[in-house]
Design an enzyme around this catalytic site. Structure first.
Site, PDB file in Angstrom:
ATOM      1  N   ASP A   7       1.022  -1.046   0.102  1.00 17.88           N
ATOM      2  CA  ASP A   7       0.029   0.199   0.030  1.00 17.88           C
ATOM      3  C   ASP A   7       0.829   1.010   0.131  1.00 17.88           C
ATOM      4  O   ASP A   7       1.528   1.411   0.854  1.00 17.88           O
ATOM      5  CB  ASP A   7      -0.867  -0.022   1.209  1.00 17.88           C
ATOM      6  CG  ASP A   7      -1.907   1.021   1.452  1.00 17.88           C
ATOM      7  OD1 ASP A   7      -3.120   0.682   1.617  1.00 17.88           O
ATOM      8  OD2 ASP A   7      -1.718   2.145   0.962  1.00 17.88           O
ATOM      9  N   ASP A 105      -3.289   2.507  -5.581  1.00 17.64           N
ATOM     10  CA  ASP A 105      -2.240   2.501  -4.530  1.00 17.64           C
ATOM     11  C   ASP A 105      -2.002   1.169  -3.730  1.00 17.64           C
ATOM     12  O   ASP A 105      -1.463   1.089  -2.907  1.00 17.64           O
ATOM     13  CB  ASP A 105      -2.154   3.428  -3.728  1.00 17.64           C
ATOM     14  CG  ASP A 105      -3.137   3.310  -2.338  1.00 17.64           C
ATOM     15  OD1 ASP A 105      -4.047   3.013  -2.666  1.00 17.64           O
ATOM     16  OD2 ASP A 105      -2.743   4.014  -1.300  1.00 17.64           O
ATOM     17  N   GLU A 106      -2.620   0.099  -4.327  1.00 17.79           N
ATOM     18  CA  GLU A 106      -2.564  -1.191  -3.781  1.00 17.79           C
ATOM     19  C   GLU A 106      -2.422  -2.443  -4.402  1.00 17.79           C
ATOM     20  O   GLU A 106      -3.143  -2.495  -5.498  1.00 17.79           O
ATOM     21  CB  GLU A 106      -3.976  -1.211  -2.789  1.00 17.79           C
ATOM     22  CG  GLU A 106      -4.304  -0.676  -1.703  1.00 17.79           C
ATOM     23  CD  GLU A 106      -5.557  -0.634  -1.228  1.00 17.79           C
ATOM     24  OE1 GLU A 106      -6.285  -1.560  -1.539  1.00 17.79           O
ATOM     25  OE2 GLU A 106      -5.892   0.122  -0.113  1.00 17.79           O
TER      26      GLU A 106
HETATM   27  N1  DCP Z   1      -8.614   8.825  -2.133  1.00 19.59           N
HETATM   28  C1  DCP Z   1      -9.171   9.835  -2.561  1.00 19.59           C
HETATM   29  N2  DCP Z   1     -10.769  10.054  -1.772  1.00 19.59           N
HETATM   30  C2  DCP Z   1     -10.745   9.581  -0.414  1.00 19.59           C
HETATM   31  C3  DCP Z   1      -9.601   8.361  -0.040  1.00 19.59           C
HETATM   32  C4  DCP Z   1      -8.704   8.472  -0.805  1.00 19.59           C
HETATM   33  O1  DCP Z   1      -9.453  10.481  -3.819  1.00 19.59           O
HETATM   34  N3  DCP Z   1     -11.638   9.660   0.282  1.00 19.59           N
HETATM   35  C5  DCP Z   1      -7.187   8.579  -3.064  1.00 19.59           C
HETATM   36  C6  DCP Z   1      -6.329   9.454  -2.604  1.00 19.59           C
HETATM   37  C7  DCP Z   1      -5.231   8.495  -1.910  1.00 19.59           C
HETATM   38  C8  DCP Z   1      -5.434   7.093  -2.556  1.00 19.59           C
HETATM   39  O2  DCP Z   1      -6.901   7.345  -2.952  1.00 19.59           O
HETATM   40  O3  DCP Z   1      -3.930   8.972  -1.923  1.00 19.59           O
HETATM   41  C9  DCP Z   1      -5.194   6.197  -1.819  1.00 19.59           C
HETATM   42  O4  DCP Z   1      -5.902   5.926  -0.344  1.00 19.59           O
HETATM   43  P1  DCP Z   1      -5.503   5.519   0.799  1.00 19.59           P
HETATM   44  O5  DCP Z   1      -6.780   5.547   1.617  1.00 19.59           O
HETATM   45  O6  DCP Z   1      -4.784   4.371   0.745  1.00 19.59           O
HETATM   46  O7  DCP Z   1      -4.873   6.867   1.506  1.00 19.59           O
HETATM   47  P2  DCP Z   1      -3.576   7.171   1.143  1.00 19.59           P
HETATM   48  O8  DCP Z   1      -2.581   6.342   0.140  1.00 19.59           O
HETATM   49  O9  DCP Z   1      -3.410   8.470   0.903  1.00 19.59           O
HETATM   50  O10 DCP Z   1      -3.040   7.373   2.593  1.00 19.59           O
HETATM   51  P3  DCP Z   1      -2.211   6.030   3.573  1.00 19.59           P
HETATM   52  O11 DCP Z   1      -0.921   6.593   3.866  1.00 19.59           O
HETATM   53  O12 DCP Z   1      -3.193   6.163   4.689  1.00 19.59           O
HETATM   54  O13 DCP Z   1      -2.602   4.603   2.906  1.00 19.59           O
HETATM   55 CA    CA Z   2      -2.003   4.233   0.630  1.00 18.53          CA
HETATM   56 CA    CA Z   3      -4.769   2.203   0.151  1.00 17.62          CA
END
Ligand code: DCP
Ligand code: CA
Ligand code: CA
EC number: 2.7.7.7
Length: 352
Positions: A7, A105-106
């Site tokens: 992730d 991202d996964e």
């Molecule tokens: N995303 C989005 N709107 C949301 C949640 C996420 O557009 N409500 C997008 C932005 C993030 C990506 O999806 O960068 C991946 O979501 P994650 O939940 O994995 O969160 P992050 O990668 O940002 O953070 P983490 O470090 O917690 O994985």
């Molecule tokens: Ca992430």
């Molecule tokens: Ca994620």
């Protein structure tokens, strides 16, 4: 089974940090501006500096600005994040061809046949983290366990820039101790229904009437929880079949001139046809990234397969159409093909 889940940390915001190193260390908030008023829209994600101060994904931009008026607010550039993601996924493919790309991202990798135990899996995880950082300067978190669900839980526990193994013993402990709302796929609504029934941990599912559970949260989720609670969950890694295949290239300079754009467009088509490996598409999309990074496309589906010559011709028609309907300059141009004709019989002999 040994599953390694990757992730990418605070992904969109981290890509922005890599592209603009001067914003590092400051709170960075990536926003989806809806365009209706200056600040309408929502937060897509934020770096950890901003999260510490109370910013969350999904929050209205206006609210974020009340909390942190001086943070760095950036518009989402999905196309760029997708490119970085594709490159990271290609790095991951080197470690296992059994890979399930679950989102931008996964990814889940089945590494059962690549390592002999969790110790080796952990070392592979470290190597993957180093490789991704070396190539893209992006940190990721890795979770390793006996199935996809606990591999993801491991990553959730280890974020950010972490790596964690949940071994079989810890799986059994978490079945007894982990709060049910922490189970991937169990959202806040399902979690509160479960809590009303007195189900707080996975183990509680086993002492609960299945029919009642099914009525409350639906059959699919009920089955899912029972399998997890019995420690019998073993969903395979599903290699997604690529439904479409495309290629984008960046123009020398932003342009609206067909003669300038054409060689880049044809180059993209040539490259895709090379990648198609004999598969024949029926749908072609012309995809353009405009000067402001907005992405637009125009497509056409044929009743027959599209030869490369037809693709050249049709893409130019679609380009003319797009330029007539939009007055911005184009920054990147490309094509995407889909609706592949089944080469009946052949795919059994060739790995298409
Ligand atoms: N995303 C989005 N709107 C949301 C949640 C996420 O557009 N409500 C997008 C932005 C993030 C990506 O999806 O960068 C991946 O979501 P994650 O939940 O994995 O969160 P992050 O990668 O940002 O953070 P983490 O470090 O917690 O994985
Ligand atoms: Ca992430
Ligand atoms: Ca994620």
């Amino acid at each position: 089974m040994i599953v390694l889940f990757v992730d990418f940390d605070y992904f969109y915001a981290q890509v922005e940090e890599v592209l603009n190193p001067e914003i590092r260390g400051k709170p960075v908030i990536v926003c989806v501006f809806s365009g209706r008023t200056q600040d309408s829209g929502a937060v897509a994600t934020a770096n950890y500096e901003a999260r510490k101060l109370g910013i969350k994904a999904g929050m209205p931009i206006i609210k974020a600005k009340e909390i942190l008026p001086n943070a760095i607010y950036l518009p989402m550039r999905k196309e760029l994040y997708q490119q970085v993601s594709n490159r990271i996924m290609n790095i991951l493919r080197e470690y296992s061809d059994k890979i399930e790309i679950a989102s931008i991202d996964e990814a889940y990798l089945d590494i059962t046949n690549k390592v002999k135990d969790f110790k080796e899996a952990y070392n592979m995880g470290l190597e993957i983290k180093n490789k991704i950082y070396e190539k893209e300067k992006i940190t990721v978190t890795i979770g390793i366990s006996k199935n996809k669900v606990f591999a993801k839980i491991a990553a959730e526990m280890a974020k950010p820039n972490g790596i964690k193994v949940i071994d079989d013993e810890e799986v059994r402990r978490l079945i007894r101790e982990l709060d049910i709302s922490e189970i991937p796929g169990i959202g806040s609504i399902t979690a509160s229904k479960l809590k009303e029934l007195g189900i707080n941990k996975l183990i509680d599912v086993l002492n609960f009437n299945f029919e009642t559970l099914k009525k409350s949260i639906g059959e699919a989720k009920a089955n899912y929880l029972v399998l997890l609670a019995r420690d019998e969950y073993s969903e395979p890694i599903k290699e997604r079949v690529r439904r479409s295949i495309g290629r984008m290239v960046t123009l020398k300079k932003n342009s609206r001139n067909i003669d300038d754009i054409k060689p880049f467009l044809f180059k993209a088509i040539d490259e895709v046809y090379h990648k198609l490996n004999g598969k024949i598409p029926r749908t072609i999309y012309l995809v353009a990234v405009m000067e402001d990074l907005d992405v637009i496309s125009r497509g056409k589906t044929f009743s027959h397969g599209i030869s490369k010559e037809t693709a050249y011709k049709e893409s130019l028609k679609l380009l003319e159409k797009l330029l007539a309907e939009d007055n911005r300059k184009i920054r990147r141009i490309g094509v995407r093909f889909s609706k592949f004709i089944e080469a009946i019989g052949l795919d059994r002999f060739f790995n298409v």
